[in-house]
Write a protein that holds these residues in place. Sequence first.
Motif, PDB file in Angstrom:
ATOM      1  N   UNK A   3      -5.551 -11.492   3.517  1.00 58.02           N
ATOM      2  CA  UNK A   3      -4.258 -11.292   2.849  1.00 58.02           C
ATOM      3  C   UNK A   3      -3.505 -10.074   3.386  1.00 58.02           C
ATOM      4  N   UNK A   4      -4.152  -9.291   4.212  1.00 60.85           N
ATOM      5  CA  UNK A   4      -3.472  -8.109   4.769  1.00 60.85           C
ATOM      6  C   UNK A   4      -2.367  -8.491   5.758  1.00 60.85           C
ATOM      7  N   UNK A   5      -2.230  -9.798   6.045  1.00 65.38           N
ATOM      8  CA  UNK A   5      -1.099 -10.220   6.892  1.00 65.38           C
ATOM      9  C   UNK A   5       0.235  -9.910   6.194  1.00 65.38           C
ATOM     10  N   UNK A   6       0.193  -9.741   4.867  1.00 64.47           N
ATOM     11  CA  UNK A   6       1.426  -9.402   4.132  1.00 64.47           C
ATOM     12  C   UNK A   6       1.652  -7.887   4.048  1.00 64.47           C
ATOM     13  N   UNK A   7       0.666  -7.118   4.513  1.00 64.15           N
ATOM     14  CA  UNK A   7       0.717  -5.661   4.336  1.00 64.15           C
ATOM     15  C   UNK A   7       1.993  -4.986   4.857  1.00 64.15           C
ATOM     16  N   UNK A   8       2.448  -5.293   6.079  1.00 62.79           N
ATOM     17  CA  UNK A   8       3.650  -4.581   6.566  1.00 62.79           C
ATOM     18  C   UNK A   8       4.826  -4.703   5.606  1.00 62.79           C
ATOM     19  N   UNK A   9       5.061  -5.919   5.105  1.00 64.23           N
ATOM     20  CA  UNK A   9       6.163  -6.124   4.164  1.00 64.23           C
ATOM     21  C   UNK A   9       5.921  -5.410   2.842  1.00 64.23           C
ATOM     22  N   UNK A  10       4.698  -5.525   2.330  1.00 68.57           N
ATOM     23  CA  UNK A  10       4.373  -4.895   1.038  1.00 68.57           C
ATOM     24  C   UNK A  10       4.543  -3.379   1.142  1.00 68.57           C
ATOM     25  N   UNK A  11       4.036  -2.801   2.237  1.00 64.92           N
ATOM     26  CA  UNK A  11       4.116  -1.344   2.402  1.00 64.92           C
ATOM     27  C   UNK A  11       5.560  -0.875   2.582  1.00 64.92           C
ATOM     28  N   UNK A  56       1.323   1.992  -5.343  1.00 68.08           N
ATOM     29  CA  UNK A  56       0.582   2.801  -4.369  1.00 68.08           C
ATOM     30  C   UNK A  56       0.609   2.200  -2.959  1.00 68.08           C
ATOM     31  N   UNK A  57       1.042   0.948  -2.846  1.00 67.86           N
ATOM     32  CA  UNK A  57       0.984   0.253  -1.541  1.00 67.86           C
ATOM     33  C   UNK A  57       1.653   1.022  -0.398  1.00 67.86           C
ATOM     34  N   UNK A  58       2.808   1.678  -0.621  1.00 72.35           N
ATOM     35  CA  UNK A  58       3.434   2.379   0.520  1.00 72.35           C
ATOM     36  C   UNK A  58       2.548   3.469   1.119  1.00 72.35           C
ATOM     37  N   UNK A  59       1.581   3.971   0.341  1.00 76.79           N
ATOM     38  CA  UNK A  59       0.699   5.044   0.846  1.00 76.79           C
ATOM     39  C   UNK A  59      -0.676   4.510   1.247  1.00 76.79           C
ATOM     40  N   UNK A  65     -11.041  -3.318   7.859  1.00 78.73           N
ATOM     41  CA  UNK A  65     -11.718  -4.533   7.375  1.00 78.73           C
ATOM     42  C   UNK A  65     -10.687  -5.435   6.697  1.00 78.73           C
ATOM     43  N   UNK A  66     -11.017  -6.759   6.641  1.00 80.43           N
ATOM     44  CA  UNK A  66     -10.089  -7.722   6.021  1.00 80.43           C
ATOM     45  C   UNK A  66      -9.856  -7.428   4.536  1.00 80.43           C
ATOM     46  N   UNK A  67      -8.716  -7.857   4.055  1.00 78.15           N
ATOM     47  CA  UNK A  67      -8.390  -7.826   2.629  1.00 78.15           C
ATOM     48  C   UNK A  67      -8.497  -6.431   2.004  1.00 78.15           C
ATOM     49  N   UNK A  68      -8.027  -5.440   2.740  1.00 76.62           N
ATOM     50  CA  UNK A  68      -8.087  -4.064   2.232  1.00 76.62           C
ATOM     51  C   UNK A  68      -7.296  -3.880   0.942  1.00 76.62           C
ATOM     52  N   UNK A  69      -6.093  -4.477   0.881  1.00 76.18           N
ATOM     53  CA  UNK A  69      -5.266  -4.300  -0.321  1.00 76.18           C
ATOM     54  C   UNK A  69      -5.882  -5.030  -1.521  1.00 76.18           C
TER      55      UNK A  69
END
Lengths: 189, 81
Positions: A3-11, A56-59, A65-69
């Motif tokens: 699910x970290x494929x969404x991380x750039x947008x979420x952050x 907290x996601x921006x920080x 590892x996969x699925x960090x968020x």
Amino acid sequence: MNLDRYLPGVMAGDADAFAKWMIEAEGPLRRSLAPLAAKVDAEAVLQEALLRVWQVAPRFTPDGRDNGLLRLAVRIARNLAISELRRTHGRAAEADELERRLEQVAVAPRSPPDPHLRRLIEDCRQKLPDQPRRALAARLEAEGSLSDARLAEDLGMKKNTFLQNFGRARKLLKACLQGLGVNVEEELA
Amino acid sequence: MTERQGDERARDALIEETAGAYRPDRRGQVGSLAAWHDLDEAGRIEAFRRAGENCRLEAATHPDRRSSTVAAVLNRIAGRR
């Protein structure tokens, strides 16, 4: 499935990216709270945990590892649940035991429901009796933002009648889906 | 309806309410539902199970696959901005 494929947008504060992340994270996050379902209101904990993840996601710093968020979300939800348990029950031994059980729950993302299921549900919704169909539609349209007392009032029903109609709608939908060959226990578990 | 049937219906209504995604605001946080506090432990576990089913059903019917929980969180995010 990472699910970290969404991380750039979420952050970056993109609520739409966070919505996509939540769609896949909700199930495993909810299941991670199963051992505490009798002790804390898991729905309230789940929603508060998701809000804190957003905050907290921006920080957030990925550990590679996969699925960090998702792993962070599980920790936040568990900490919230344990804090609530200690606040309301005050028995440290019980909280410690539940904390140990929480640690043993495996968390893995799961695919959203099959689009084909949507068509089958729509077919089954059309076959519902009037009152259960109205109760189901009201809950779906409210999207968790209005109380059942308010929804019942809007439909001219008593709250318990509204809730009975909603429960009936779910049972009839499940029976209808089963009749169409859907493995309901697997699809809705 | 017997008294026992009435009690069972009232309990089932509490379970159904608890299984929904609506939660009140409490001091700036997502608060627990009064119905949840009125349930025994077995009822709370059943509500948790039904909430999972509701979530999958809602996601399956929503055009963007959002359950009521996801939609409620997005509404709160919009409200807290």
